[in-house]
Motif scaffolding. Sequence first.
Motif, PDB file in Angstrom:
ATOM      1  N   ARG A  74       0.825  -1.219   0.000  1.00  0.00           N
ATOM      2  CA  ARG A  74       0.000   0.000   0.000  1.00  0.00           C
ATOM      3  C   ARG A  74       0.856   1.265   0.000  1.00  0.00           C
ATOM      4  NH1 ARG A  74      -4.023  -2.684   3.789  1.00  0.00           N
ATOM      5  NH2 ARG A  74      -5.780  -3.100   2.413  1.00  0.00           N
ATOM      6  N   ALA A  75       2.041   1.192   0.548  1.00  0.00           N
ATOM      7  CA  ALA A  75       2.927   2.358   0.620  1.00  0.00           C
ATOM      8  C   ALA A  75       3.554   2.705  -0.731  1.00  0.00           C
ATOM      9  CB  ALA A  75       4.022   2.116   1.654  1.00  0.00           C
ATOM     10  N   GLN A  76       3.359   1.862  -1.738  1.00  0.00           N
ATOM     11  CA  GLN A  76       3.966   2.091  -3.045  1.00  0.00           C
ATOM     12  C   GLN A  76       3.082   2.990  -3.897  1.00  0.00           C
ATOM     13  OE1 GLN A  76       7.129   0.946  -3.190  1.00  0.00           O
ATOM     14  NE2 GLN A  76       6.477   0.365  -1.120  1.00  0.00           N
ATOM     15  N   ALA A  77       3.687   3.635  -4.885  1.00  0.00           N
ATOM     16  CA  ALA A  77       2.941   4.519  -5.781  1.00  0.00           C
ATOM     17  C   ALA A  77       1.816   3.763  -6.494  1.00  0.00           C
ATOM     18  CB  ALA A  77       3.886   5.151  -6.807  1.00  0.00           C
ATOM     19  N   ASP A  78       2.077   2.516  -6.880  1.00  0.00           N
ATOM     20  CA  ASP A  78       1.074   1.687  -7.552  1.00  0.00           C
ATOM     21  C   ASP A  78       1.059   0.317  -6.879  1.00  0.00           C
ATOM     22  OD1 ASP A  78      -0.556   0.208  -9.228  1.00  0.00           O
ATOM     23  OD2 ASP A  78       0.310   1.024 -11.069  1.00  0.00           O
ATOM     24  N   PRO A  79       0.247   0.170  -5.830  1.00  0.00           N
ATOM     25  CA  PRO A  79       0.234  -1.089  -5.078  1.00  0.00           C
ATOM     26  C   PRO A  79      -0.054  -2.320  -5.939  1.00  0.00           C
ATOM     27  CG  PRO A  79      -0.940   0.608  -3.873  1.00  0.00           C
ATOM     28  CD  PRO A  79      -0.643   1.167  -5.232  1.00  0.00           C
ATOM     29  N   ASP A 135       6.371  -4.758 -15.018  1.00  0.00           N
ATOM     30  CA  ASP A 135       7.584  -5.037 -14.246  1.00  0.00           C
ATOM     31  C   ASP A 135       8.390  -3.775 -13.966  1.00  0.00           C
ATOM     32  OD1 ASP A 135       8.481  -4.603 -16.806  1.00  0.00           O
ATOM     33  OD2 ASP A 135       9.653  -6.436 -16.953  1.00  0.00           O
ATOM     34  N   ALA A 136       7.890  -2.641 -14.413  1.00  0.00           N
ATOM     35  CA  ALA A 136       8.598  -1.379 -14.203  1.00  0.00           C
ATOM     36  C   ALA A 136       8.101  -0.712 -12.925  1.00  0.00           C
ATOM     37  CB  ALA A 136       8.389  -0.460 -15.404  1.00  0.00           C
ATOM     38  N   VAL A 137       8.415  -1.326 -11.801  1.00  0.00           N
ATOM     39  CA  VAL A 137       8.039  -0.749 -10.510  1.00  0.00           C
ATOM     40  C   VAL A 137       9.301  -0.507  -9.702  1.00  0.00           C
ATOM     41  CG1 VAL A 137       5.763  -1.828 -10.446  1.00  0.00           C
ATOM     42  CG2 VAL A 137       7.697  -3.000  -9.402  1.00  0.00           C
ATOM     43  N   GLU A 138       9.192   0.434  -8.790  1.00  0.00           N
ATOM     44  CA  GLU A 138      10.316   0.719  -7.903  1.00  0.00           C
ATOM     45  C   GLU A 138      10.465  -0.420  -6.901  1.00  0.00           C
ATOM     46  OE1 GLU A 138      11.473   4.190  -4.736  1.00  0.00           O
ATOM     47  OE2 GLU A 138      10.352   4.728  -6.549  1.00  0.00           O
ATOM     48  N   ARG A 139      11.702  -0.785  -6.631  1.00  0.00           N
ATOM     49  CA  ARG A 139      11.952  -1.841  -5.650  1.00  0.00           C
ATOM     50  C   ARG A 139      11.540  -1.350  -4.268  1.00  0.00           C
ATOM     51  NH1 ARG A 139      17.811  -3.864  -6.366  1.00  0.00           N
ATOM     52  NH2 ARG A 139      17.102  -5.573  -5.072  1.00  0.00           N
ATOM     53  N   ILE A 140      11.075  -2.291  -3.465  1.00  0.00           N
ATOM     54  CA  ILE A 140      10.610  -2.008  -2.113  1.00  0.00           C
ATOM     55  C   ILE A 140      11.741  -2.357  -1.148  1.00  0.00           C
ATOM     56  CG2 ILE A 140       8.916  -2.650  -0.352  1.00  0.00           C
ATOM     57  CD1 ILE A 140       7.025  -3.462  -2.661  1.00  0.00           C
ATOM     58  N   THR A 141      11.940  -1.508  -0.161  1.00  0.00           N
ATOM     59  CA  THR A 141      12.981  -1.824   0.818  1.00  0.00           C
ATOM     60  C   THR A 141      12.461  -2.838   1.834  1.00  0.00           C
ATOM     61  OG1 THR A 141      12.371   0.018   2.256  1.00  0.00           O
ATOM     62  CG2 THR A 141      14.106   0.423   0.622  1.00  0.00           C
ATOM     63  N   VAL A 142      13.365  -3.664   2.293  1.00  0.00           N
ATOM     64  CA  VAL A 142      13.105  -4.596   3.388  1.00  0.00           C
ATOM     65  C   VAL A 142      14.356  -4.582   4.262  1.00  0.00           C
ATOM     66  CG1 VAL A 142      13.946  -6.671   2.166  1.00  0.00           C
ATOM     67  CG2 VAL A 142      12.292  -6.910   4.021  1.00  0.00           C
ATOM     68  N   THR A 143      14.162  -4.629   5.558  1.00  0.00           N
ATOM     69  CA  THR A 143      15.314  -4.569   6.449  1.00  0.00           C
ATOM     70  C   THR A 143      16.005  -5.929   6.556  1.00  0.00           C
ATOM     71  OG1 THR A 143      13.977  -5.072   8.392  1.00  0.00           O
ATOM     72  CG2 THR A 143      14.279  -2.729   7.834  1.00  0.00           C
ATOM     73  N   ASP A 144      17.293  -5.874   6.852  1.00  0.00           N
ATOM     74  CA  ASP A 144      18.014  -7.135   7.055  1.00  0.00           C
ATOM     75  C   ASP A 144      17.479  -7.859   8.287  1.00  0.00           C
ATOM     76  OD1 ASP A 144      19.165  -5.339   8.907  1.00  0.00           O
ATOM     77  OD2 ASP A 144      21.205  -5.628   8.183  1.00  0.00           O
ATOM     78  N   GLY A 145      16.972  -7.116   9.273  1.00  0.00           N
ATOM     79  CA  GLY A 145      16.357  -7.736  10.437  1.00  0.00           C
ATOM     80  C   GLY A 145      15.106  -8.533  10.062  1.00  0.00           C
ATOM     81  N   GLN A 146      14.316  -7.994   9.140  1.00  0.00           N
ATOM     82  CA  GLN A 146      13.123  -8.697   8.662  1.00  0.00           C
ATOM     83  C   GLN A 146      13.520  -9.952   7.899  1.00  0.00           C
ATOM     84  OE1 GLN A 146       9.902  -8.098   9.273  1.00  0.00           O
ATOM     85  NE2 GLN A 146       9.314  -9.901   8.092  1.00  0.00           N
ATOM     86  N   LEU A 147      14.501  -9.819   7.045  1.00  0.00           N
ATOM     87  CA  LEU A 147      14.959 -10.964   6.253  1.00  0.00           C
ATOM     88  C   LEU A 147      15.482 -12.069   7.177  1.00  0.00           C
ATOM     89  CD1 LEU A 147      14.813 -11.105   3.171  1.00  0.00           C
ATOM     90  CD2 LEU A 147      17.252 -10.663   3.115  1.00  0.00           C
ATOM     91  N   ASP A 148      16.236 -11.690   8.196  1.00  0.00           N
ATOM     92  CA  ASP A 148      16.755 -12.681   9.150  1.00  0.00           C
ATOM     93  C   ASP A 148      15.620 -13.378   9.914  1.00  0.00           C
ATOM     94  OD1 ASP A 148      19.350 -12.115   8.410  1.00  0.00           O
ATOM     95  OD2 ASP A 148      19.757 -10.816  10.126  1.00  0.00           O
ATOM     96  N   LEU A 149      14.603 -12.614  10.339  1.00  0.00           N
ATOM     97  CA  LEU A 149      13.478 -13.216  11.043  1.00  0.00           C
ATOM     98  C   LEU A 149      12.762 -14.218  10.130  1.00  0.00           C
ATOM     99  CD1 LEU A 149      10.987 -11.977  13.501  1.00  0.00           C
ATOM    100  CD2 LEU A 149      10.057 -12.658  11.303  1.00  0.00           C
ATOM    101  N   GLU A 150      12.511 -13.832   8.897  1.00  0.00           N
ATOM    102  CA  GLU A 150      11.832 -14.730   7.965  1.00  0.00           C
ATOM    103  C   GLU A 150      12.686 -15.959   7.665  1.00  0.00           C
ATOM    104  OE1 GLU A 150      10.112 -12.941   4.473  1.00  0.00           O
ATOM    105  OE2 GLU A 150       9.476 -11.175   5.608  1.00  0.00           O
ATOM    106  N   TRP A 151      13.987 -15.776   7.596  1.00  0.00           N
ATOM    107  CA  TRP A 151      14.894 -16.897   7.336  1.00  0.00           C
ATOM    108  C   TRP A 151      14.782 -17.940   8.452  1.00  0.00           C
ATOM    109  CZ3 TRP A 151      17.022 -18.870   3.320  1.00  0.00           C
ATOM    110  CH2 TRP A 151      18.119 -19.737   3.421  1.00  0.00           C
ATOM    111  N   GLU A 152      14.785 -17.488   9.696  1.00  0.00           N
ATOM    112  CA  GLU A 152      14.642 -18.395  10.822  1.00  0.00           C
ATOM    113  C   GLU A 152      13.259 -19.049  10.830  1.00  0.00           C
ATOM    114  OE1 GLU A 152      17.151 -19.414  12.753  1.00  0.00           O
ATOM    115  OE2 GLU A 152      18.366 -18.152  11.449  1.00  0.00           O
ATOM    116  N   HIS A 153      12.253 -18.285  10.506  1.00  0.00           N
ATOM    117  CA  HIS A 153      10.876 -18.806  10.432  1.00  0.00           C
ATOM    118  C   HIS A 153      10.781 -19.899   9.362  1.00  0.00           C
ATOM    119  CE1 HIS A 153       6.564 -18.671  11.006  1.00  0.00           C
ATOM    120  NE2 HIS A 153       6.347 -18.324   9.758  1.00  0.00           N
TER     121      HIS A 153
END
Length: 144
Positions: free
Chosen positions: A47-52, A84-102
């Motif tokens: 939702r935070a993106q220009a074109d969700p 496919d011409a959308v801006e990349r969304i940021t994700v934190t390394d902390g989020q990625l690590d949590l999902e990796w463990e999950h």
Amino acid sequence: MRVWSLHPDQLDRAGLIACWRETLLAQAVLAERTKGYRNHPQLERFRAQADPLASVGAYLAGLAAEADRRGYRFDRTRIIDATDAVERITVTDGQLDLEWEHLGAKLAARSPEDAVRWSQSRPRPHPLFRVVPGEVESWERARL
């Protein structure tokens, strides 16, 4: 609903299929085609993106590309906006690590062969995401 920030090639068969289905549900919510899950926290980043819809479409396209690579048939006609011409969304390394463990916990329970593969690699983001330093995302509800 789990819309993984992890690269689709890191998901096992069950995880990839579930992610596809759950992201189609997320797309339906964003397109206002369903009344359920409207307030689901994982939708915040789209939702935070220009074109969700384009952003969730790009996410779905990444899942479909991995499905193609594995010889699965995901119906790409279900993607509302396949731009496919959308801006990349940021994700934190902390989020990625949590999902990796999950993911590791899920694989240990349902897919021992994939759990071995998981233990020998490191988390990488879905192609739509760009990793930035930070803690677990504010929208994340799962805590390990």
